[in-house]
Enzyme design. Structure first.
Site, short mmCIF file in Angstrom:
data_model
loop_
_atom_site.label_atom_id
_atom_site.label_comp_id
_atom_site.label_asym_id
_atom_site.label_seq_id
_atom_site.Cartn_x
_atom_site.Cartn_y
_atom_site.Cartn_z
N ASP A 43 0.84 -1.20 0.00
CA ASP A 43 0.00 0.00 0.00
C ASP A 43 0.88 1.26 0.00
O ASP A 43 0.38 2.38 -0.07
CB ASP A 43 -1.01 0.00 1.15
CG ASP A 43 -0.37 0.11 2.53
OD1 ASP A 43 0.87 0.01 2.62
OD2 ASP A 43 -1.12 0.28 3.52
N SER A 44 2.21 1.05 0.02
CA SER A 44 3.14 2.16 -0.20
C SER A 44 2.87 2.82 -1.55
O SER A 44 3.34 3.93 -1.80
CB SER A 44 4.59 1.66 -0.15
OG SER A 44 4.76 0.54 -1.00
N ASP A 63 -1.09 -6.36 -0.05
CA ASP A 63 -1.08 -5.61 1.21
C ASP A 63 -2.48 -5.08 1.48
O ASP A 63 -3.01 -4.28 0.70
CB ASP A 63 -0.09 -4.44 1.03
CG ASP A 63 0.46 -3.93 2.33
OD1 ASP A 63 0.19 -4.54 3.38
OD2 ASP A 63 1.19 -2.92 2.28
N LYS A 112 -0.99 -9.36 3.49
CA LYS A 112 -0.25 -8.85 4.66
C LYS A 112 -1.14 -7.86 5.40
O LYS A 112 -1.84 -7.06 4.76
CB LYS A 112 1.04 -8.13 4.20
CG LYS A 112 1.81 -7.48 5.36
CD LYS A 112 3.15 -6.93 4.92
CE LYS A 112 3.07 -5.55 4.29
NZ LYS A 112 2.50 -4.50 5.14
N GLU A 135 -1.20 -5.23 9.04
CA GLU A 135 -0.37 -4.59 10.07
C GLU A 135 -0.96 -4.84 11.46
O GLU A 135 -2.18 -4.92 11.62
CB GLU A 135 -0.29 -3.08 9.82
CG GLU A 135 0.39 -2.74 8.50
CD GLU A 135 0.53 -1.23 8.28
OE1 GLU A 135 0.22 -0.44 9.19
OE2 GLU A 135 0.94 -0.85 7.17
N GLU A 182 9.40 -3.80 10.70
CA GLU A 182 9.78 -2.52 10.10
C GLU A 182 10.33 -1.57 11.16
O GLU A 182 9.69 -1.32 12.19
CB GLU A 182 8.56 -1.88 9.39
CG GLU A 182 8.91 -0.55 8.75
CD GLU A 182 7.94 -0.11 7.65
OE1 GLU A 182 6.98 -0.84 7.37
OE2 GLU A 182 8.19 0.96 7.06
O1 KIV Z 1 3.50 -1.01 1.71
C1 KIV Z 1 4.65 -1.45 1.68
O2 KIV Z 1 5.39 -1.28 0.70
C2 KIV Z 1 5.11 -2.19 2.84
C3 KIV Z 1 6.54 -2.59 2.90
C4 KIV Z 1 7.45 -1.46 2.89
C5 KIV Z 1 6.82 -3.54 3.99
O3 KIV Z 1 4.35 -2.45 3.72
#
Ligand code: KIV
Length: 265
Positions: A45-46, A84, A113, A115, A182
């Site tokens: 989600d970056s 994510d 993934k 959090e 992280e």
């Molecule tokens: O969103 C993302 O890119 C991430 C990674 C940096 C672990 O969660």
């Protein structure tokens, strides 16, 4: 060609083989990442920050994540693709989280993934119970940036370090297939890695993890709005792109491009 599976990913840890993970958001870069032989692609989600230009990840939606997950999954031949889960896609209820995680698998991801630690244990248990592999994410968790007051190292104080270790173990017990650590001190990440059977993937967590993850545009030197200490650019593509575009403009202006070679006769 078959994709790396979750059991194979976990076998890496048993064999002491390091795992390299990078984010990708589209088919073009997925193919390049695959050619380079990286094991795992995270559709992070970056993308809210590096693709959409936002100051954090909170506004990224399920539909946007699924759109990018489809592009990456269709292009990936070998890498394990992890989707994510964006803010609000798993926080509200176990039911919603399972449904949204399932949508990532329908879009082609092999795992998701999420959090957090204790507050998401029931989500992890439910998802894995229904055959949806889940990777945890502890330490600095960007979706909690408003609570934590910024993108800071976590677990420097003993009490917080103990909490992160406890949550990592709890995620493993709940069925997580691995955990991203992280921005935590290297010594804490190493301890967690030694105490868990599932692989740890570090970002700003030192070399003691089972694998490493970085944001693709950081690795390639494309994104320089801010460059955290843990980033190592292995190329400087922004500089290359700037030079290429400047030369293109100059050549158009002075009539050098297109030449005969780029014209039809
Ligand atoms: O969103 C993302 O890119 C991430 C990674 C940096 C672990 O969660």
């Amino acid at each position: 060609m078959s994709h790396l599976t979750i059991p194979e990913f976990q076998q890496y840890k048993k064999e002491g083989k390091k795992i390299t993970v990078v984010t990708a958001y589209d088919a073009l870069f997925t193919k390049i990442v695959e050619q380079a032989g990286l094991e795992i692609i995270l559709v992070g989600d970056s993308l809210g920050m590096v693709v959409q230009g936002k100051s954090n990840t909170l506004s990224v939606t399920m539909e946007e994540m699924l759109y990018h997950t489809r592009m990456v999954s269709q292009a990936a031949q070998r890498a394990l693709v992890i989707g994510d889960m964006p803010f609000l896609s798993y926080q509200v209820s176990v039911e919603e989280s399972v449904k949204n995680a399932g949508r990532f698998l329908q879009a082609g991801a092999a795992a998701v993934k999420i959090e957090g630690g204790l507050p998401v244990l029931d989500r992890v248990e439910a998802m894995t119970g229904f055959g949806i592999p889940v990777m945890g994410h502890l330490g600095m968790t960007p979706q909690s940036v408003n609570q934590s007051g910024g993108y800071k190292v976590r677990g420097k104080e003993q009490a917080e370090a103990d909490k992160i270790l406890h949550e990592a173990k709890a995620l493993e017990t709940a069925g997580a297939c691995g955990v991203v650590l992280e921005c935590v001190p290297s010594v804490l990440a190493k301890t967690i890695t030694e105490e868990l059977k599932i692989p740890t993937i570090g970002i700003g967590a030192g070399k003691g993890c089972d694998g490493q993850v970085l944001v693709l545009y950081d690795v390639l030197g494309l994104f320089d709005d801010f460059v955290p200490k843990f980033v190592k650019p292995y190329a400087y593509l922004k500089a290359d792109a700037l030079q290429a575009l400047t030369r293109y403009k100059e050549e158009v202006e002075c009539g050098k491009f297109p030449s005969d070679a780029e014209s039809y006769h």
